[in-house]
Design a protein around this motif. Structure first.
Motif, mmCIF file in Angstrom:
data_model
loop_
_atom_site.group_PDB
_atom_site.id
_atom_site.type_symbol
_atom_site.label_atom_id
_atom_site.label_comp_id
_atom_site.label_asym_id
_atom_site.label_seq_id
_atom_site.Cartn_x
_atom_site.Cartn_y
_atom_site.Cartn_z
ATOM 1 N N TRP A 306 17.369 -9.685 -23.349
ATOM 2 C CA TRP A 306 18.501 -10.311 -22.653
ATOM 3 C C TRP A 306 18.119 -10.763 -21.249
ATOM 4 O O TRP A 306 18.658 -11.748 -20.738
ATOM 5 C CB TRP A 306 19.684 -9.339 -22.581
ATOM 6 C CG TRP A 306 20.233 -8.986 -23.923
ATOM 7 C CD1 TRP A 306 20.083 -7.810 -24.601
ATOM 8 C CD2 TRP A 306 20.994 -9.844 -24.787
ATOM 9 N NE1 TRP A 306 20.696 -7.873 -25.820
ATOM 10 C CE2 TRP A 306 21.273 -9.116 -25.964
ATOM 11 C CE3 TRP A 306 21.466 -11.149 -24.679
ATOM 12 C CZ2 TRP A 306 21.996 -9.636 -27.022
ATOM 13 C CZ3 TRP A 306 22.189 -11.687 -25.731
ATOM 14 C CH2 TRP A 306 22.451 -10.945 -26.879
ATOM 15 N N LEU A 307 17.179 -10.055 -20.629
ATOM 16 C CA LEU A 307 16.790 -10.356 -19.251
ATOM 17 C C LEU A 307 15.477 -11.125 -19.155
ATOM 18 O O LEU A 307 15.219 -11.796 -18.154
ATOM 19 C CB LEU A 307 16.668 -9.060 -18.441
ATOM 20 C CG LEU A 307 17.905 -8.170 -18.365
ATOM 21 C CD1 LEU A 307 17.606 -6.918 -17.556
ATOM 22 C CD2 LEU A 307 19.072 -8.931 -17.755
ATOM 23 N N GLY A 308 14.634 -11.020 -20.175
ATOM 24 C CA GLY A 308 13.338 -11.666 -20.129
ATOM 25 C C GLY A 308 12.301 -10.824 -19.410
ATOM 26 O O GLY A 308 12.586 -9.737 -18.895
ATOM 27 N N ALA A 330 6.749 -24.495 -24.981
ATOM 28 C CA ALA A 330 8.060 -24.910 -25.469
ATOM 29 C C ALA A 330 9.157 -24.369 -24.561
ATOM 30 O O ALA A 330 9.084 -23.232 -24.079
ATOM 31 C CB ALA A 330 8.276 -24.428 -26.897
ATOM 32 N N ASP A 331 10.189 -25.165 -24.317
ATOM 33 C CA ASP A 331 11.254 -24.746 -23.411
ATOM 34 C C ASP A 331 12.006 -23.524 -23.926
ATOM 35 O O ASP A 331 12.385 -22.641 -23.148
ATOM 36 C CB ASP A 331 12.240 -25.901 -23.193
ATOM 37 C CG ASP A 331 11.685 -26.947 -22.239
ATOM 38 O OD1 ASP A 331 10.632 -26.692 -21.624
ATOM 39 O OD2 ASP A 331 12.296 -28.030 -22.123
ATOM 40 N N ILE A 335 11.962 -20.420 -21.443
ATOM 41 C CA ILE A 335 13.198 -19.974 -20.790
ATOM 42 C C ILE A 335 13.558 -18.562 -21.232
ATOM 43 O O ILE A 335 13.996 -17.737 -20.431
ATOM 44 C CB ILE A 335 14.341 -20.952 -21.097
ATOM 45 C CG1 ILE A 335 14.044 -22.324 -20.482
ATOM 46 C CG2 ILE A 335 15.671 -20.420 -20.568
ATOM 47 C CD1 ILE A 335 15.025 -23.406 -20.887
ATOM 48 N N THR A 336 13.377 -18.258 -22.518
ATOM 49 C CA THR A 336 13.696 -16.920 -23.013
ATOM 50 C C THR A 336 12.817 -15.873 -22.351
ATOM 51 O O THR A 336 13.286 -14.807 -21.939
ATOM 52 C CB THR A 336 13.525 -16.855 -24.539
ATOM 53 O OG1 THR A 336 14.343 -17.851 -25.156
ATOM 54 C CG2 THR A 336 13.908 -15.491 -25.068
ATOM 55 N N HIS A 337 11.521 -16.155 -22.239
ATOM 56 C CA HIS A 337 10.595 -15.223 -21.589
ATOM 57 C C HIS A 337 10.928 -15.073 -20.114
ATOM 58 O O HIS A 337 10.808 -13.988 -19.540
ATOM 59 C CB HIS A 337 9.164 -15.735 -21.762
ATOM 60 C CG HIS A 337 8.114 -14.795 -21.247
ATOM 61 N ND1 HIS A 337 7.724 -14.753 -19.919
ATOM 62 C CD2 HIS A 337 7.358 -13.854 -21.895
ATOM 63 C CE1 HIS A 337 6.778 -13.842 -19.770
ATOM 64 N NE2 HIS A 337 6.542 -13.276 -20.934
ATOM 65 N N SER A 338 11.366 -16.171 -19.491
ATOM 66 C CA SER A 338 11.626 -16.174 -18.059
ATOM 67 C C SER A 338 12.987 -15.598 -17.698
ATOM 68 O O SER A 338 13.102 -14.812 -16.751
ATOM 69 C CB SER A 338 11.524 -17.608 -17.531
ATOM 70 O OG SER A 338 11.746 -17.664 -16.144
ATOM 71 N N ILE A 342 20.211 -14.542 -22.200
ATOM 72 C CA ILE A 342 21.357 -14.942 -21.381
ATOM 73 C C ILE A 342 21.044 -16.261 -20.684
ATOM 74 O O ILE A 342 21.848 -17.205 -20.696
ATOM 75 C CB ILE A 342 21.709 -13.847 -20.354
ATOM 76 C CG1 ILE A 342 22.221 -12.589 -21.072
ATOM 77 C CG2 ILE A 342 22.749 -14.361 -19.355
ATOM 78 C CD1 ILE A 342 22.520 -11.429 -20.142
ATOM 79 N N GLY A 343 19.879 -16.345 -20.078
ATOM 80 C CA GLY A 343 19.467 -17.584 -19.419
ATOM 81 C C GLY A 343 19.331 -18.737 -20.388
ATOM 82 O O GLY A 343 19.751 -19.864 -20.084
ATOM 83 N N LEU A 344 18.767 -18.467 -21.574
ATOM 84 C CA LEU A 344 18.616 -19.518 -22.581
ATOM 85 C C LEU A 344 19.983 -20.024 -23.032
ATOM 86 O O LEU A 344 20.186 -21.242 -23.158
ATOM 87 C CB LEU A 344 17.833 -18.979 -23.782
ATOM 88 C CG LEU A 344 17.671 -19.964 -24.960
ATOM 89 C CD1 LEU A 344 16.853 -21.174 -24.545
ATOM 90 C CD2 LEU A 344 17.041 -19.263 -26.167
ATOM 91 N N GLY A 345 20.916 -19.101 -23.263
ATOM 92 C CA GLY A 345 22.254 -19.509 -23.688
ATOM 93 C C GLY A 345 22.944 -20.364 -22.647
ATOM 94 O O GLY A 345 23.548 -21.389 -22.970
#
Length: 429
Positions: A306-308, A330-331, A335-338, A342-345
């Motif tokens: 959830w936080l990466g 890939a974005d 983004i999920t890793h970063s 939550i950030g990806l959503g």
């Protein structure tokens, strides 16, 4: 190399001066000229004369200027605000802010500009906005052409993209730096079809030739798709002669290039260098990223999904380092890793909301077709990366929001005072 250095020097010094000029002369519409300014920054990396903080100051000042005149801009995309707040929350775990500074500034600028563009566009006539976009696109492609010509003559290719070290070279441009070009080509071609200006056509033709020799598959494919979309937009009984003339003309120009230059030979040589025939889909590392990230989060449970893992810190920190220090491309994975799921959503909701609002305001054939083209570009670049190349995504939002602009054909008494005296040609498609 001296001529190339002079070009870089003029480009570096000219960027802040031009930034100041467009703010003074274009006011809020200065936002339209941000992509060529950012693109110029990508080119100027050979012994830069000016300190990096001046670039941060320039773009931050322009965005602050836009915010001052659009204080309620977040109401156009609340997900943008939530995503920025989420980034600030995650920054408390960052140990080296200097290392991620370029990416941090870039994405915050982008997330601010997405609702800002919507707010600005609703105040201006659509045809005025598009004419400014055409000028901005022409400027961007002209910078691209000059960079290619001078880099080729100087033999300057520091990154040796795909092993290309001779012939047509691209200087400091590398990989996703090319992503903005299909959007600029698309706008310039619409301008060509509408007003038949020779300078726009020449810049379009030369840029397309250079793009095809870059062997960037996504950029090449989207550039050709953009041409097809523009032809579809103008393919009406009234414009049939124009379409036919354009196809014949582009065919003649293409034949001249093919038969009087070594274009085909260079293309074949570069195709062999890329070795595309032996590269299967499963061998693409960006598709392997999904499996590696899944195992990190749900099999080995190395960090909270959830936080990466950490903001812009993917290099060597996924898949137990199996791909070395290679960052996630890939974005979706990046983004999920970063920023976690939550950030990806929030990111996907922000972008999808902007696209949906564009479709909701679309009324004309040109608007629908443009939105479909933009949706395809967003999908392709989300898969291939990278969203941190913000010149591309700012340009994308400039196109997506065109349906929000004031209808210039409406009764003049209903238009705001700043629009009533705008005299521009109408795009009637």
């Amino acid at each position: 190399m001296n001529v190339l250095k002079l070009f870089f020097m003029l480009l570096e010094i000219g960027t802040p001066l031009f930034g100041l000029y467009i703010v003074l002369t274009k006011k809020e519409l200065a936002v339209i000229y941000l992509p060529p300014l950012l693109f110029a920054q990508l080119i100027v990396t050979l012994a830069p004369m000016l300190p990096a903080f001046l670039a941060y100051l320039l773009f931050s000042a322009i965005i602050l200027f836009l915010i001052i005149y659009n204080l309620n801009f977040f109401r156009y995309n609340i997900f943008s605000l939530l995503l920025i707040l989420w980034i600030f929350f995650l920054m408390q775990n960052v140990t080296d802010l200097v290392a991620i500074r370029p990416f941090l500034f870039a994405v915050i600028w982008l997330f601010l500009l997405i609702p800002l563009i919507s707010s600005i566009y609703e105040k201006h006539a659509g045809n005025l906005v598009f004419n400014e976009m055409a000028k901005s696109s022409l400027l961007l492609l002209t910078i691209f052409i000059l960079n290619v010509i001078l880099s080729s003559f100087a033999g300057y290719a520091p990154y040796a993209m795909y092993g290309i070290t001779s012939g047509i070279l691209y200087g400091n441009l590398y990989a996703t730096d090319f992503n903005v070009l299909p959007l600029a080509l698309f706008v310039v071609l619409i301008k060509v079809m509408h007003e038949r200006k020779i300078i726009y056509f020449l810049v379009f033709a030369v840029s397309l030739a250079f793009i095809l020799l870059s062997l960037r598959r996504s950029v090449m494919g989207l550039s050709l798709l953009g041409i097809a979309v523009v032809l579809y937009i103008f393919l009406t009984p009234r414009n049939f002669k124009t379409i036919a003339a354009f196809i014949v003309f582009i065919g003649v120009i293409g034949s001249v290039i093919v038969y009087n230059t070594n274009f085909i030979q260079i293309f074949e040589e570069r195709y062999e260098l890329r070795n595309l025939d032996d590269r299967e889909l499963k061998e693409e590392k960006r598709f392997l990223e999904y499996e590696l990230l899944y195992k990190d989060m749900f099999v080995y449970q190395e960090y909270n999904p959830w936080l990466g893992y950490g903001l812009f810190d993917s290099g060597g920190n996924y898949g137990k380092g199996v791909l070395g220090n290679r960052t996630l491309h890939a974005d979706l994975t990046n983004i999920t890793h970063s920023m976690g799921f939550i950030g990806l959503g929030l990111y996907l909701m922000m972008m999808v909301w902007a696209l949906c609002q564009g479709f909701r305001h679309s009324r004309k054939r040109i608007e629908w077709a443009t939105l479909v083209f933009c949706s395809i570009i967003f999908l392709v670049y989300t898969i291939t990366g990278r969203y941190t190349n913000i010149a591309t995504f700012i340009f994308l939002m400039l196109l997506v929001n065109l349906p929000r602009t004031l209808e210039f054909s409406a009764k003049r008494e209903k238009l705001p005072p700043q629009v009533q005296n705008q005299k521009v040609r109408k795009l009637s498609v």
